[in-house]
Design an enzyme around this catalytic site. Structure first.
Site, PDB file in Angstrom:
ATOM      1  N   LEU A  98      46.803  67.078  39.519  1.00  0.00           N
ATOM      2  CA  LEU A  98      46.047  67.129  40.778  1.00  0.00           C
ATOM      3  C   LEU A  98      46.952  66.752  41.951  1.00  0.00           C
ATOM      4  O   LEU A  98      47.190  67.550  42.851  1.00  0.00           O
ATOM      5  CB  LEU A  98      44.836  66.185  40.689  1.00  0.00           C
ATOM      6  CG  LEU A  98      44.015  65.962  41.963  1.00  0.00           C
ATOM      7  CD1 LEU A  98      43.455  67.271  42.489  1.00  0.00           C
ATOM      8  CD2 LEU A  98      42.859  64.999  41.703  1.00  0.00           C
ATOM      9  N   GLY A 121      48.069  63.179  48.172  1.00  0.00           N
ATOM     10  CA  GLY A 121      47.425  62.516  47.058  1.00  0.00           C
ATOM     11  C   GLY A 121      45.934  62.446  47.321  1.00  0.00           C
ATOM     12  O   GLY A 121      45.180  63.320  46.904  1.00  0.00           O
ATOM     13  N   GLY A 138      50.810  62.600  34.103  1.00  0.00           N
ATOM     14  CA  GLY A 138      51.126  61.846  32.900  1.00  0.00           C
ATOM     15  C   GLY A 138      51.260  62.753  31.698  1.00  0.00           C
ATOM     16  O   GLY A 138      50.431  63.640  31.488  1.00  0.00           O
ATOM     17  N   GLN A 190      46.590  23.306  38.480  1.00  0.00           N
ATOM     18  CA  GLN A 190      46.749  24.271  37.391  1.00  0.00           C
ATOM     19  C   GLN A 190      45.377  24.868  37.052  1.00  0.00           C
ATOM     20  O   GLN A 190      45.260  26.076  36.816  1.00  0.00           O
ATOM     21  CB  GLN A 190      47.355  23.561  36.166  1.00  0.00           C
ATOM     22  CG  GLN A 190      47.822  24.485  35.056  1.00  0.00           C
ATOM     23  CD  GLN A 190      49.196  25.085  35.333  1.00  0.00           C
ATOM     24  OE1 GLN A 190      49.740  24.959  36.436  1.00  0.00           O
ATOM     25  NE2 GLN A 190      49.751  25.761  34.356  1.00  0.00           N
ATOM     26  N   GLN A 191      44.364  24.047  37.047  1.00  0.00           N
ATOM     27  CA  GLN A 191      43.018  24.532  36.736  1.00  0.00           C
ATOM     28  C   GLN A 191      42.528  25.539  37.766  1.00  0.00           C
ATOM     29  O   GLN A 191      41.987  26.587  37.417  1.00  0.00           O
ATOM     30  CB  GLN A 191      42.043  23.347  36.661  1.00  0.00           C
ATOM     31  CG  GLN A 191      42.305  22.439  35.473  1.00  0.00           C
ATOM     32  CD  GLN A 191      41.392  21.218  35.446  1.00  0.00           C
ATOM     33  OE1 GLN A 191      40.562  21.024  36.333  1.00  0.00           O
ATOM     34  NE2 GLN A 191      41.552  20.389  34.418  1.00  0.00           N
ATOM     35  N   ARG A 242      44.178  27.444  39.564  1.00  0.00           N
ATOM     36  CA  ARG A 242      44.899  28.720  39.513  1.00  0.00           C
ATOM     37  C   ARG A 242      44.496  29.572  38.321  1.00  0.00           C
ATOM     38  O   ARG A 242      44.655  30.787  38.342  1.00  0.00           O
ATOM     39  CB  ARG A 242      46.411  28.454  39.457  1.00  0.00           C
ATOM     40  CG  ARG A 242      46.948  28.026  40.802  1.00  0.00           C
ATOM     41  CD  ARG A 242      48.444  28.196  40.860  1.00  0.00           C
ATOM     42  NE  ARG A 242      49.109  27.239  40.007  1.00  0.00           N
ATOM     43  CZ  ARG A 242      50.428  27.093  39.948  1.00  0.00           C
ATOM     44  NH1 ARG A 242      51.207  27.866  40.686  1.00  0.00           N
ATOM     45  NH2 ARG A 242      50.981  26.195  39.180  1.00  0.00           N
ATOM     46  N   GLY A 278      59.050  28.239  34.917  1.00  0.00           N
ATOM     47  CA  GLY A 278      60.278  28.996  34.670  1.00  0.00           C
ATOM     48  C   GLY A 278      60.204  29.891  33.442  1.00  0.00           C
ATOM     49  O   GLY A 278      60.603  31.049  33.480  1.00  0.00           O
ATOM     50  N   GLU A 306      44.384  57.148  40.845  1.00  0.00           N
ATOM     51  CA  GLU A 306      42.977  57.552  41.052  1.00  0.00           C
ATOM     52  C   GLU A 306      42.478  57.090  42.419  1.00  0.00           C
ATOM     53  O   GLU A 306      41.317  56.739  42.585  1.00  0.00           O
ATOM     54  CB  GLU A 306      42.086  56.992  39.941  1.00  0.00           C
ATOM     55  CG  GLU A 306      42.347  57.595  38.591  1.00  0.00           C
ATOM     56  CD  GLU A 306      41.448  58.797  38.287  1.00  0.00           C
ATOM     57  OE1 GLU A 306      40.391  58.943  38.900  1.00  0.00           O
ATOM     58  OE2 GLU A 306      41.854  59.610  37.432  1.00  0.00           O
ATOM     59  N   GLU A 324      44.409  55.257  46.055  1.00  0.00           N
ATOM     60  CA  GLU A 324      44.960  53.980  46.514  1.00  0.00           C
ATOM     61  C   GLU A 324      43.771  53.087  46.880  1.00  0.00           C
ATOM     62  O   GLU A 324      42.815  53.522  47.523  1.00  0.00           O
ATOM     63  CB  GLU A 324      45.882  54.259  47.709  1.00  0.00           C
ATOM     64  CG  GLU A 324      46.753  53.096  48.141  1.00  0.00           C
ATOM     65  CD  GLU A 324      46.039  52.146  49.053  1.00  0.00           C
ATOM     66  OE1 GLU A 324      46.249  50.932  48.908  1.00  0.00           O
ATOM     67  OE2 GLU A 324      45.266  52.606  49.904  1.00  0.00           O
TER      68      GLU A 324
END
Lengths: 698, 698
Positions: free
Chosen positions: B163, B169, B203, B357-358, B360, B432, B455, B457
């Site tokens: 397509l 696009g 594809g 940390q939680q 995130r 790291g 499909e 942007e």
């Protein structure tokens, strides 16, 4: 007057010498719209000396076969091989001798920019192998260590820097590599208990380094004196074979920066002469008794902190380079990529004209200028501080060191994240073709990703800043100018009165005045500090210990505080630089960029401004409207603004971002010359005769 | 009662059959804290049939040499080769026959999940080569085309879907590939004017496909009838050589998904028999006159839209798979990675215990559950709609099709972006070691990146939703339930009254009640729509044409509106599923996840809630406090929650995320077995004797 004109003309001529005309093509329409001279704009952060230096380096590269771009990604071993050869080739040219840095501190970042713009792995390796290694010996060693510096300067040996361990990174106190002193032999025995104690992520150690600066726990007479540095032979410089007792290897593939051979090393009761200790600042004597020359440890600690900020200072620049390249690519492509348009229009509209495209790119264009100007300034500051620490006393060294530590611990994360988000916006703004490897944005994202975790994972590093700010807040009544030689605490002036203020503006125009945006940011910074301090106090009042109170006041509080503090400083730095720029046309555009950067930052914190009572009603809409209207104003300048930021095309290596604007032609050429692109694969039989390996059940 | 117990036991036995015990180790402590059964939790979106299907596919892979993981990245050609061989090998097994999908629509996504979890390129290729190609012929072709379907079903030929063009696009109207009918020969001549008109990003076309579905402008008797589909032979299925008149090649490397051979194709006056036209819905007769069977084009258009949503529906699932893997890796590693701790503590604290940390990770864990449940539901809806469109009339097909188009155009971007941000948080939260290729998060990010632009942007696709919503808003007085068979417009019930409301809650507890969060989201969605409609009206009132008014009401308005509309629907869907889940222990945890997902979403829109007057004073703080407190509540459940989401270890392929929790051991093993990691490089002489290629100037 005549003299100024003559000088101006001289500058103009030199600018043209280092910055040749850009090719004509589809970008011309935008270039004509610009109201300023793109070459002149370079002087917002460069000077004629740095432009010449970059020009020299790039001219050398462009004429050298080792610096030719290949379409296909190399396998890991080849990536490392070519990065290594490029490193020696560039180092050998000595484009920037040490003494030149003192003459013009800006030249340091200019050289770094020239290298990073071409190949980030090359740039990282050269800095690790030569500069960081020498600096560590210079800073921590004694005169008997200096021959090692001479060897590395002549590239007879190659260095690296081993701090992080497999199971301990930020928590340096938890490290487990030991160096135990044996007085009878006058030797240290270096040992890694297990793989978790292995040094890792050591750049240039995987394949190349012959010597390492190793951080290990110094143990003598049964006592652990904490982390100390040692210079440790790893491989024989004549054969590159590891010495017995050293188990060294390569960490393998990473997300990016694959030209850098990050390695790990374990020591198996490895004996070192006593001289391996870099003990200028403290160590054991022959008998194993601990000695240190420090008299006033706290002041020296502050000064040392400032110098150790070097890694973070450099990362602010590195993050900026990546965003700089990405924004050039995305804006040039957006100017030539046309899609849709008004009904009955003859031509489609360049996507740069669409509001949503502008809001994704132009605030990051403004950010790139802010970051570029700031990171050059910061680099010069750091170099000057390092030099003055060598030559003698600086009355303010301690306070300046502490403040630089706090500031660099905020801007390193801030810039890493801004680049992360900006690069991602650039990637998506380029649509499908942005997903091509040949568009070059994916590699920028992958390389920048390291900036978010090395030299301290971002969220964690921000605690260095917030801890200091909370400490400062507690003694805010007694602060003097001496507490903040860099001026980062100016937001605390009359802070109690400041925090009583309500935002007085109600029009887009008032909000978008740079001075007003800066004032609003001052309020925001102060409020974030007050709110965080109150949260910590509340938690402690509930009986929490220090560790828990700190932990539970991070999200939405301490973390945001540190970011806002960094943003506030960078915004002020940008405003000052824009106001002081001597070219009136450039200045006018820079001031628009300042406003856009400020409003874009402020918009992200709108909710907090409401929570704190600074904004009310629909005032927040003015910030959003203003951001959009600044984008519209700046869009005609955007192409010239990125022309000024852009490295030469051979550095950019992007089919979408070349200076001629011929994106589709470059895609065609790249696609059609990719090895094997037009031929049948060797394995075509595995398509046609797939039953040969999967007997048909269909 | 007894019967229920017996049934329950039967379920439990089968769950244990498909989901064996996890290995003991460092994760046990967290696993013991969980208040629910991780196997049972699977039934929130799976059933015994889908669990068996996945188990069968994974068992096959695990025992087959083609599906063994290698440490080192392959070169491009090898990536494509192995993806192709895996494709035929899996397809040949026919794990899920077409008729089984109708029996249990959930099985479709289960198969897709099983493939994506192991190798996204394999999964994409199998879907393009077989399913999408057949579906296109089924939907647009006539009975004389069906032999082609039989050939592809037997894997005698391989399909693809062309397509997008190089310079067009999303703007399908601008496409320039032509198919001109020649009545004398009963042939079409297909032609691409230049490289910009080449079909690209196709594809499986780069190396493999023998046939393509091509979208081209149908021209007959000098008239352009718009885009139509053709089935076009590309390569000889016996030799894989392209036919004369076809210039086909490979697009080369991409940021990710490098096993998929995306290609481009240009046609050079390529003659096709008339039967190449897939003309069920319209085309030319032998004379070249245009014929169409449509009577009521608008209704059929709606139904067709719904079916065409298939690509977007699938992408919501694909985005979810990537985040699903990333969150498993990051949470397991955070549970075993220990760093710092309270003073005098014996052990360091797992980083999962830290607030930052939680915040995130855990909101993205909640999002993963929301997305998983929603994407399975959406996939089943789409399959049922497709089936009912084949078998006959569905009174509501048109309205349902239009609503599905709007909904899928919102959730495809929403899920792509949520995964993007979630994966990035996972990557950084791993510090790291997350930068190791072997951690596997970098590849997930690179693969997911495609979801943000293909499909449609994301930002552009969202206009499909906002355009529909604005249209709906204009006629909101006359809406009936028939306008919204999927219920996505429920937020418009009593909308005028709703928008008068002020938020009545003042405690964290009130805010975190799922029903209240859902009510607040209803208000937000309605307000975003009203605000956007007013903005468009204002711009039109200023004399702007439709194109400009739409363009200038995107940022902070239409774009956000579409996202919020999607979030609102997904949140409601999640709440409903949680409430209806029959296991009480699982239900309690799911409801906490609903609250966390809701509060996390709401927090991002706090400023808008203030601007709209819904919140005032410090109410916004309750949302932030509530989000943090939910994170704290959920953290003991987190490891069991990801155990439930996790694919087998051989699919995860992450040294940090294995089910035994032995991250450091897996790092050691991976690092030490990476080819060449412990040996001197072949090119060691280029380090020692660098002067051989760069004569020394030092």
């Amino acid at each position: 007057m005549l003299k100024k004109m003559a000088k101006d003309q001289g500058i103009q001529e030199q600018l043209r010498l280092y910055l040749p005309d850009l090719p004509k093509g589809p970008l011309d329409a935008y270039r004509k719209k610009a109201t300023f001279d793109w070459r002149r704009m370079k002087l917002a952060y460069d000077n004629l000396n740095t432009l010449k230096l970059k020009h020299d380096i790039w001219s050398f590269m462009e004429s050298h076969p080792l610096f030719k771009h290949t379409e296909a990604t190399r396998v890991l071993d080849e990536e490392r091989h070519i990065a290594t050869k490029r490193m020696y080739t560039i180092y050998n040219e000595q484009f920037l001798r040490f003494e030149k840095i003192a003459e013009d501190p800006k030249s340091f970042q200019a050289e770094s920019e020239a290298l990073f713009m071409f190949d980030s792995s090359l740039a990282v390796k050269i800095s690790l192998t030569f500069r960081m290694f020498s600096n560590a010996i210079q800073g921590n060693g004694k005169s008997h260590h200096y021959p090692i510096i001479e060897d590395v300067e002549k590239a007879k040996i190659g260095g690296c820097f081993a701090l992080t361990e497999v199971s301990h990174g930020s928590n340096a106190k938890g490290m487990r590599t030991t160096a135990t002193y044996i007085p009878e032999k006058k030797q240290f025995v270096m040992h890694s208990a297990d793989f978790e104690a292995a040094k890792c992520w050591v750049g240039s150690l995987g394949k190349c380094a012959t010597h390492a600066i190793v951080y290990a726990m110094l143990i003598s007479k049964g006592k652990n004196h904490g982390l100390h540095t040692f210079v440790v032979p790893i491989r024989d410089p004549k054969t590159l074979k590891p010495y017995p007792g050293v188990i060294v290897g390569d960490l393998g593939e990473k997300i990016g920066l694959n030209g850098v051979d990050n390695g790990f090393v374990m020591f198996n009761n490895y004996h070192l002469p006593k001289e391996a200790a870099l003990d200028k600042l403290g160590g054991v004597d022959d008998n194993g008794d601990y000695q240190t020359p420090f008299r006033d440890p706290s002041k020296r600690f502050g000064a040392a902190l400032g110098i150790l900020s070097g890694g973070r200072v450099h990362i602010t620049a590195i993050s900026t380079y990546y965003l700089q390249k990405a924004i050039v690519i995305a804006i040039r492509y957006s100017a030539v990529r046309k899609q849709f348009g008004p009904e009955n229009a003859k031509e489609e509209t360049p996507v740069l004209e669409y509001q949503q495209q502008q809001i994704r790119l132009l605030p990051y264009l403004a950010a790139t200028y802010a970051m570029k100007i700031f990171s050059v300034w910061l680099s010069c500051l750091h170099i000057n501080m390092t030099i003055s620490s060598y030559v003698g006393e600086d009355a303010n060294a301690a306070a300046r060191g502490i403040e630089l530590h706090a500031l660099s611990s905020a801007v390193k994360p801030l810039f890493g994240w801004t680049s992360r988000d900006g690069i991602q916006n650039c990637r998506e703004a380029c649509g499908g073709h942005g997903y091509l490897k040949a568009a070059a944005i994916g590699d920028l994202r992958n390389d920048n990703d390291a900036n978010c975790t090395y030299e301290g994972e971002n969220s964690l590093l921000l605690q260095q800043t917030s801890n200091w700010l909370l400490n400062v807040w507690a003694r805010r009544e007694t602060l003097t100018a001496d507490d903040s030689p860099l001026g980062s605490l100016q937001f605390l002036q009359n802070v109690d009165q400041l925090l009583q203020e309500k935002c007085p503006w109600n029009s887009v125009q008032e909000f978008m005045e740079p001075a007003n945006l800066i004032h609003a940011y001052k309020w925001l910074t102060a409020f974030m500090l007050k709110m965080t301090a109150e949260k910590v106090a509340l938690l402690k009042g509930q009986g929490k210990d220090n560790f828990s109170a700190k932990n539970e006041s991070q999200s939405y509080n301490a973390v945001t505080l540190s970011v806002v503090y960094g943003e506030n400083y960078v915004l002020n730095n940008f405003y000052k630089a824009a106001q002081e720029f001597d070219d009136a046309n450039c200045r006018a555009v820079l001031l628009k960029l300042v406003a856009l950067y400020g409003s874009f930052l402020l918009e992200k914190h709108l909710a907090t401004l409401y929570i704190g009572g600074y904004l009310r009603g629909e005032q927040g809409l003015c910030v959003r409207e203003g951001t959009l209207s600044l984008c519209r104003d700046i869009s005609p300048e955007a192409v010239a603004l990125v022309d000024s930021l852009a490295p030469p095309d051979f550095c950019l290596k992007s089919v979408l971002g070349m200076s001629d604007g011929e994106a589709y032609k470059h895609i065609q050429s790249s696609v059609m010359t990719y090895p094997g692109s037009m031929t049948r694969p060797e394995w075509w039989r595995d398509v046609v005769y797939w039953q040969s390996y999967a007997p048909s059940k269909l």
